[in-house]
Design a protein around this motif. Structure first.
Motif, PDB file in Angstrom:
ATOM      1  N   ARG A   1       0.925  -1.325  -0.090  1.00  0.00           N
ATOM      2  CA  ARG A   1       0.013   0.040   0.009  1.00  0.00           C
ATOM      3  C   ARG A   1       0.819   1.255  -0.131  1.00  0.00           C
ATOM      4  O   ARG A   1       1.983   1.162   0.596  1.00  0.00           O
ATOM      5  CB  ARG A   1      -0.929  -0.076   1.372  1.00  0.00           C
ATOM      6  N   ARG A   2       0.191   2.440  -0.397  1.00  0.00           N
ATOM      7  CA  ARG A   2       1.049   3.558  -0.518  1.00  0.00           C
ATOM      8  C   ARG A   2       0.970   4.031   0.845  1.00  0.00           C
ATOM      9  O   ARG A   2       0.065   4.110   1.485  1.00  0.00           O
ATOM     10  CB  ARG A   2       0.291   4.693  -1.680  1.00  0.00           C
ATOM     11  N   GLN A   3       2.011   4.727   1.232  1.00  0.00           N
ATOM     12  CA  GLN A   3       2.197   5.290   2.431  1.00  0.00           C
ATOM     13  C   GLN A   3       2.886   6.735   2.428  1.00  0.00           C
ATOM     14  O   GLN A   3       3.853   7.015   1.731  1.00  0.00           O
ATOM     15  CB  GLN A   3       2.895   4.457   3.422  1.00  0.00           C
ATOM     16  N   THR A   4       2.493   7.656   3.319  1.00  0.00           N
ATOM     17  CA  THR A   4       2.962   9.021   3.371  1.00  0.00           C
ATOM     18  C   THR A   4       4.074   9.051   4.828  1.00  0.00           C
ATOM     19  O   THR A   4       3.209   8.784   5.957  1.00  0.00           O
ATOM     20  CB  THR A   4       2.008  10.226   3.531  1.00  0.00           C
ATOM     21  N   THR A   5       5.168   9.636   4.840  1.00  0.00           N
ATOM     22  CA  THR A   5       5.912   9.436   6.114  1.00  0.00           C
ATOM     23  C   THR A   5       6.581  10.913   6.205  1.00  0.00           C
ATOM     24  O   THR A   5       6.775  11.588   5.099  1.00  0.00           O
ATOM     25  CB  THR A   5       6.939   8.613   5.956  1.00  0.00           C
ATOM     26  N   PHE A   6       6.871  11.280   7.121  1.00  0.00           N
ATOM     27  CA  PHE A   6       7.720  12.759   7.461  1.00  0.00           C
ATOM     28  C   PHE A   6       8.714  12.524   8.103  1.00  0.00           C
ATOM     29  O   PHE A   6       8.830  11.748   9.061  1.00  0.00           O
ATOM     30  CB  PHE A   6       6.538  13.629   8.006  1.00  0.00           C
TER      31      PHE A   6
ATOM     32  N   LEU B   1       7.640   9.215  -4.933  1.00  0.00           N
ATOM     33  CA  LEU B   1       8.114   7.969  -5.689  1.00  0.00           C
ATOM     34  C   LEU B   1       7.098   6.793  -6.169  1.00  0.00           C
ATOM     35  O   LEU B   1       7.157   6.422  -7.234  1.00  0.00           O
ATOM     36  CB  LEU B   1       9.002   6.786  -4.769  1.00  0.00           C
ATOM     37  N   TYR B   2       5.478   7.079  -5.914  1.00  0.00           N
ATOM     38  CA  TYR B   2       4.440   6.368  -6.479  1.00  0.00           C
ATOM     39  C   TYR B   2       3.191   7.216  -6.316  1.00  0.00           C
ATOM     40  O   TYR B   2       2.906   7.837  -5.032  1.00  0.00           O
ATOM     41  CB  TYR B   2       4.321   5.076  -5.748  1.00  0.00           C
ATOM     42  N   PRO B   3       2.313   7.289  -7.062  1.00  0.00           N
ATOM     43  CA  PRO B   3       2.211   6.675  -8.340  1.00  0.00           C
ATOM     44  C   PRO B   3       2.947   7.073  -9.479  1.00  0.00           C
ATOM     45  O   PRO B   3       3.003   6.720 -10.641  1.00  0.00           O
ATOM     46  CB  PRO B   3       0.554   6.626  -8.505  1.00  0.00           C
ATOM     47  N   TYR B   4       3.753   8.335  -9.348  1.00  0.00           N
ATOM     48  CA  TYR B   4       4.463   8.770 -10.245  1.00  0.00           C
ATOM     49  C   TYR B   4       5.826   9.532  -9.654  1.00  0.00           C
ATOM     50  O   TYR B   4       5.704   9.193  -8.301  1.00  0.00           O
ATOM     51  CB  TYR B   4       3.799  10.238 -10.963  1.00  0.00           C
ATOM     52  N   GLN B   5       6.907   9.851 -10.139  1.00  0.00           N
ATOM     53  CA  GLN B   5       7.967  10.296  -9.621  1.00  0.00           C
ATOM     54  C   GLN B   5       8.068  11.690  -9.653  1.00  0.00           C
ATOM     55  O   GLN B   5       8.256  12.469 -10.628  1.00  0.00           O
ATOM     56  CB  GLN B   5       9.281   9.322 -10.121  1.00  0.00           C
ATOM     57  N   LEU B   6       8.326  12.554  -8.424  1.00  0.00           N
ATOM     58  CA  LEU B   6       8.457  13.861  -8.437  1.00  0.00           C
ATOM     59  C   LEU B   6       8.961  14.305  -7.326  1.00  0.00           C
ATOM     60  O   LEU B   6       8.415  13.835  -6.079  1.00  0.00           O
ATOM     61  CB  LEU B   6       7.132  14.573  -8.908  1.00  0.00           C
ATOM     62  N   VAL B   7       9.957  15.277  -7.252  1.00  0.00           N
ATOM     63  CA  VAL B   7      10.382  15.730  -5.960  1.00  0.00           C
ATOM     64  C   VAL B   7      10.067  17.483  -6.292  1.00  0.00           C
ATOM     65  O   VAL B   7      10.467  18.170  -7.277  1.00  0.00           O
ATOM     66  CB  VAL B   7      11.971  15.814  -5.844  1.00  0.00           C
ATOM     67  N   LYS B   8       9.339  17.944  -5.348  1.00  0.00           N
ATOM     68  CA  LYS B   8       8.831  19.395  -5.415  1.00  0.00           C
ATOM     69  C   LYS B   8       8.983  19.971  -4.327  1.00  0.00           C
ATOM     70  O   LYS B   8       8.473  19.759  -3.229  1.00  0.00           O
ATOM     71  CB  LYS B   8       7.420  19.456  -6.155  1.00  0.00           C
ATOM     72  N   ASP B   9       9.658  21.467  -4.485  1.00  0.00           N
ATOM     73  CA  ASP B   9       9.630  22.330  -3.359  1.00  0.00           C
ATOM     74  C   ASP B   9       8.459  23.328  -3.250  1.00  0.00           C
ATOM     75  O   ASP B   9       8.018  23.886  -4.400  1.00  0.00           O
ATOM     76  CB  ASP B   9      10.889  23.130  -3.340  1.00  0.00           C
ATOM     77  N   LEU B  10       7.773  23.124  -2.281  1.00  0.00           N
ATOM     78  CA  LEU B  10       6.315  23.821  -2.078  1.00  0.00           C
ATOM     79  C   LEU B  10       6.719  25.210  -1.843  1.00  0.00           C
ATOM     80  O   LEU B  10       5.726  26.055  -2.139  1.00  0.00           O
ATOM     81  CB  LEU B  10       5.399  23.210  -1.091  1.00  0.00           C
ATOM     82  N   ARG B  11       7.832  25.991  -1.448  1.00  0.00           N
ATOM     83  CA  ARG B  11       7.783  27.260  -1.346  1.00  0.00           C
ATOM     84  C   ARG B  11       8.308  27.834  -2.706  1.00  0.00           C
ATOM     85  O   ARG B  11       7.731  28.901  -3.165  1.00  0.00           O
ATOM     86  CB  ARG B  11       9.144  27.532  -0.381  1.00  0.00           C
ATOM     87  N   THR B  12       9.131  27.292  -3.574  1.00  0.00           N
ATOM     88  CA  THR B  12       9.449  28.075  -4.662  1.00  0.00           C
ATOM     89  C   THR B  12       9.148  27.461  -5.928  1.00  0.00           C
ATOM     90  O   THR B  12       9.125  28.006  -6.896  1.00  0.00           O
ATOM     91  CB  THR B  12      11.072  27.382  -4.632  1.00  0.00           C
ATOM     92  N   GLY B  13       8.469  26.246  -6.038  1.00  0.00           N
ATOM     93  CA  GLY B  13       7.968  25.514  -7.191  1.00  0.00           C
ATOM     94  C   GLY B  13       8.842  24.849  -7.978  1.00  0.00           C
ATOM     95  O   GLY B  13       8.536  24.238  -9.100  1.00  0.00           O
TER      96      GLY B  13
END
Length: 373
Positions: A210-215, A326-338
């Protein structure tokens, strides 16, 4: 290879002129000459602390001057190679011009960063602590992933990393990692990373996939120079010693070398266990405590100013600064700068963080200018 044209060369030339203005090139030449004159005085080292401060200022000023001189030479070489290549039809010269311009673009980004670092602490070393947040064991694994990412980033930048405390998690990952980064502009660069980092992936420990979100949280503190005074009453400290755990070589658990310091008035707890000597661990823990108390005082003063300025607008949501999906797509995004990239492996495994760090500081300068206006 960078785009090579008269327009691209002129654009980089204009950018270089702006950076020379930011860094006050002519003024820096005079600063270097004056500090060199002082350092040549026979009595210069009579006051060792003042002498070290002067030499640090001299080194920083020289770095700026030499960097700008190299950038100007690279621009001239690129222009000459391009013009000669166009005239003779020599593709090798045109390729050389492109390579030089690509290097110049990178150099200008570094010089721009230096111009944005106005606090003396920005140019010094940093203490970084990574701790797991929500997500249980998965968060401990995420903590270790970030720890490895920062190690690779520091390696790419040529910075020295000293691991001060790496406490293993319950089953996987790390429950905490604290390390000191030594190098030019280390604190200035790495303070872009302070905040909450969010990971979204298929859980490696879940049989149902299952997909999981961690911090995980990242704290970045400056290593304070000796001349920065932070008063600490010894009566406010509780110091505990215990057996070190985790990696540390033969005999790591045979002596009470690990140190935990609790600052009773604030509740701040600092630990260090990676040095063999209890005295070394205590010295580092006290250094971290000084930095945290210093940052706490700065934050208190900033809050007082904020009350006068009025409430700030939240940036993004919560305290999260960046998402790593990492799932369901792959993306690293900074929410401050875009700033974003789909090359997740380059970020997490290779430590390719400059696009985010530089992007943050460029954004931060824009925010400060907007508030000033």
């Amino acid at each position: 290879m960078a785009d090579v044209s008269p327009q691209s060369i002129d654009a980089l030339a204009a950018r270089l002129t702006e950076v020379e203005g930011y860094l006050r090139l002519e003024e820096k030449h005079h600063v270097v000459a004056e500090l060199e004159r002082r350092s040549a005085d026979p009595d210069f080292w009579n006051d060792a602390d003042a002498a070290r401060e002067t030499m640090a200022r001299l080194a920083a000023a020289r770095d700026d001057v030499e960097g700008l001189v190299r950038a100007r030479a690279k621009l001239d070489d690129a222009r000459a190679a391009y013009e000669l290549g166009e005239e003779t039809g020599d593709d090798d010269l045109l390729s050389e011009a492109g390579t030089l311009l690509e290097g110049l673009e990178h150099d200008l980004s570094e010089l721009e960063l230096s111009s944005w670092f106005t606090d003396d602490l920005d140019h010094g070393d940093a203490i970084v602590t990574v701790t797991p947040g929500q997500g249980g064991l998965e968060a401990q694994d995420w903590c270790e992933m970030l720890f490895r990412m920062y190690q690779r980033y520091c390696e790419r930048r040529g910075w020295k990393v000293t691991v001060n405390d790496a406490e293993p998690g319950e089953a996987i990952g790390l429950n905490r990692a604290t390390f000191t980064v030594s190098g030019h502009n280390a604190y200035g660069m790495l303070r872009a990373e302070q905040g909450v980092h969010r990971l979204v992936r298929i859980s490696p420990t879940d049989a149902k996939k299952r997909r999981q979100t961690t911090f995980a949280g990242v704290e970045v503190l400056p290593v304070l120079p000796d001349d920065v005074e932070v008063e600490i009453d010894p009566n406010d400290l509780r110091i505990d010693v215990y057996h070190a755990s985790g990696h540390g070589g033969q005999g790591v658990n045979t002596t009470d070398s690990a140190v935990r310091i609790t600052h009773l008035p604030t509740g701040i707890v600092v630990t260090c266990q990676n040095e063999r000597s209890q005295l070394q661990n205590k010295a580092f823990a006290m250094s971290v405590l000084r930095s945290r108390l210093y940052e706490m005082e700065l934050a208190r003063r900033a809050e007082e100013l904020d009350e006068l300025r009025g409430p700030k607008r939240d940036i993004g949501f919560g305290n999260q600064i960046r998402s790593y999906v990492l799932y369901p797509y792959q993306l690293v995004k900074d929410l401050r700068t875009g700033v974003e990239t789909s090359n997740v492996d380059a970020v997490l495994k290779d430590g390719d963080l400059d696009q985010f760090v530089v992007g943050y500081h460029r954004w931060s300068v824009g925010e400060d200018e907007g508030q000033a206006s």
